[in-house]
Design an enzyme around this catalytic site. Structure first.
Site, PDB file in Angstrom:
ATOM      1  CG  ASP A 158      -3.140   8.670  -3.486  1.00 44.89           C
ATOM      2  OD1 ASP A 158      -3.508   7.741  -3.349  1.00 44.89           O
ATOM      3  OD2 ASP A 158      -4.442   8.706  -4.375  1.00 44.89           O
ATOM      4  CD  GLU A 161      -0.304   1.533  -0.844  1.00 45.82           C
ATOM      5  OE1 GLU A 161      -0.526   0.119  -1.248  1.00 45.82           O
ATOM      6  OE2 GLU A 161       1.266   1.084  -0.261  1.00 45.82           O
ATOM      7  CD  GLU A 327      -8.193  -2.341   3.698  1.00 44.82           C
ATOM      8  OE1 GLU A 327      -8.801  -2.894   2.550  1.00 44.82           O
ATOM      9  OE2 GLU A 327      -6.668  -2.082   3.389  1.00 44.82           O
TER      10      GLU A 327
HETATM   11  C1  BGC Z   1      -3.259   1.470   1.504  1.00 44.99           C
HETATM   12  C2  BGC Z   1      -2.772   2.167   1.982  1.00 44.99           C
HETATM   13  C3  BGC Z   1      -1.855   1.740   3.923  1.00 44.99           C
HETATM   14  C4  BGC Z   1      -1.945  -0.697   2.931  1.00 44.99           C
HETATM   15  C5  BGC Z   1      -0.831  -1.262   4.185  1.00 44.99           C
HETATM   16  C6  BGC Z   1      -3.120   0.087   1.409  1.00 44.99           C
HETATM   17  O1  BGC Z   1      -4.713  -0.400   0.520  1.00 44.99           O
HETATM   18  O2  BGC Z   1      -4.320   1.889   0.783  1.00 44.99           O
HETATM   19  O3  BGC Z   1      -2.864   3.516   2.855  1.00 44.99           O
HETATM   20  O4  BGC Z   1      -0.790   1.918   4.197  1.00 44.99           O
HETATM   21  O5  BGC Z   1      -3.067  -0.279   2.241  1.00 44.99           O
HETATM   22  O6  BGC Z   1      -2.221  -0.759   5.249  1.00 44.99           O
END
Ligand code: BGC
Length: 374
Positions: A158, A161, A327
């Site tokens: 998903d 990931e 994030e």
């Molecule tokens: C997230 C992804 C994202 C990636 C890079 C991962 O931890 O689950 O959705 O694309 O980080 O930002």
């Protein structure tokens, strides 16, 4: 407005000369360009009127996909011949900034980013009648369309990931939006069965993805798999995408409404951010900035501007002096005992995360559009 401009500057500064957007410059695990993150970043740059930046990203995507042409054709033939395909044989979710494949051991088989790219590309082309960009990307659009039409119903990781064993609603909605976008880009000048596939996805979702309580499930298992009911009963914040921007159904459609109510109830920390889902343990399962902005974006679309503005002030407080947005924030973790484990493994939480900056830009722009019209 300070954080808005800082966010634009952070994105511009971290766009590689190739056109790729790095996911995060200060977090080694994210030193790559994801199609998913990049598509939202490009869309945000369009909304901020930085069209040259998004144009460069789209050209980069086009080249990356064209480099994968023989692989895509081979995968499609393998599928038609009924041959098994190993997970690591599919297209990756992320690439080196120069566009080359990374070739490491990652949870790479994710289809959503390619659907998102078609969506973001069409958004760009609708606002800029850019014939040379269109000509440059058409071969890539056709290739990725064939790929999505062939593999849309394959279980894959998903957008977080995870869960290779299932089919994910967010992923289906991205592909669905991508196919509709591709129809607009190609103005129906293709023999590929786009409309038929769109119909199949709609039927599939209607038949399998609605929980008896009337909301969309996070994921679905194919018939032969014994699934985990905890996961099929839960919502995931990525389902906001079904409302905005993918418009799978109208924002006030009753299933969308119930899904979003459940997300607000289960995953929104009042006056704070938004969790990915209640099972999240990544960095202890914090509140994600990009998801907070995403929920705010939806609230703008249903006219709840005050709540959206609250989200904006929450995000303003999460930025450092240079405007870097992380994030996720860790004030109210779902699973605190996991936090140190992740810090030991990959370092402090990624900041800036370009996708967080991008979603903040989109939210500000939505709120500003509303202010201007009043
Ligand atoms: C997230 C992804 C994202 C990636 C890079 C991962 O931890 O689950 O959705 O694309 O980080 O930002």
């Amino acid at each position: 407005m300070v954080l808005y401009q800082q966010s634009i500057d952070i994105i511009l500064k971290n766009q590689h000369k190739s056109g790729a957007y790095i996911a995060s410059p200060n977090f080694p695990t994210y030193a790559y360009s994801w199609f998913r993150d990049g598509s939202f970043i490009a869309y945000a740059m369009d909304r901020a009127d930085y069209y040259e930046s998004s144009r460069q990203f789209h050209l980069w995507c086009g080249k990356v996909i064209e480099h994968q042409a023989s692989k895509i054709e081979a995968l499609i033939l393998q599928k038609k011949a009924g041959q098994g395909i190993k997970t690591e044989e599919y297209l990756p979710a992320r690439y080196n900034l120069d566009g080359s494949p990374i070739g490491d051991d990652w949870t790479d088989f994710q289809l959503d980013g390619y659907g998102s790219w078609l969506w973001a590309l069409n958004e760009h082309l609708q606002s800029r009648k850019d014939q040379s960009l269109l000509t440059a990307v058409i071969p890539a659009v056709e290739l990725i369309l064939k790929y999505l039409i062939t593999f849309w119903d394959s279980p894959c990781y998903d957008c977080w990931e995870e869960h290779l064993e299932a089919i994910h609603l967010y992923t289906l909605a991205s592909i669905h939006a991508g196919l509709i976008s591709a129809q607009k880009i190609l103005i129906n000048q293709t023999r590929l069965p786009i409309s038929e596939t769109i119909e199949k996805i709609r039927t599939y979702i209607r038949d399998k993805a609605v929980h008896p309580d009337g909301y969309y499930r996070k994921l679905i298992y194919s018939n032969s798999t014994i699934g985990n009911p905890e996961l099929t009963n839960m919502v995931d914040a990525s389902l906001i995408g079904l409302a905005v921007p993918y418009e799978f159904q109208a924002v006030d459609h009753e299933i969308i409404y119930r899904t979003l109510q459940k997300i607000e109830h289960n995953l929104y920390y009042p006056h704070g951010g938004v969790y990915r889902n209640l099972n999240d343990t990544y960095y202890g399962g914090g509140e994600w900035i990009l998801l907070a902005a995403w929920l705010g974006w939806y609230w703008c679309r249903i006219g709840q501007y005050e709540k959206a503005a609250q989200i904006k002030s929450f995000i303003n407080k999460q930025a450092d002096a240079a405007g870097n947005l992380p994030e996720q924030v860790s004030d109210h973790l779902l699973a605190p005992s996991y936090y140190p484990e992740w810090v030991n493994r990959w370092g402090e939480i990624a900041s800036p995360l370009l996708w967080s900056q991008a979603m903040y830009i989109i939210l500000c722009d939505e709120l500003e559009d509303h202010e201007k019209s009043h």
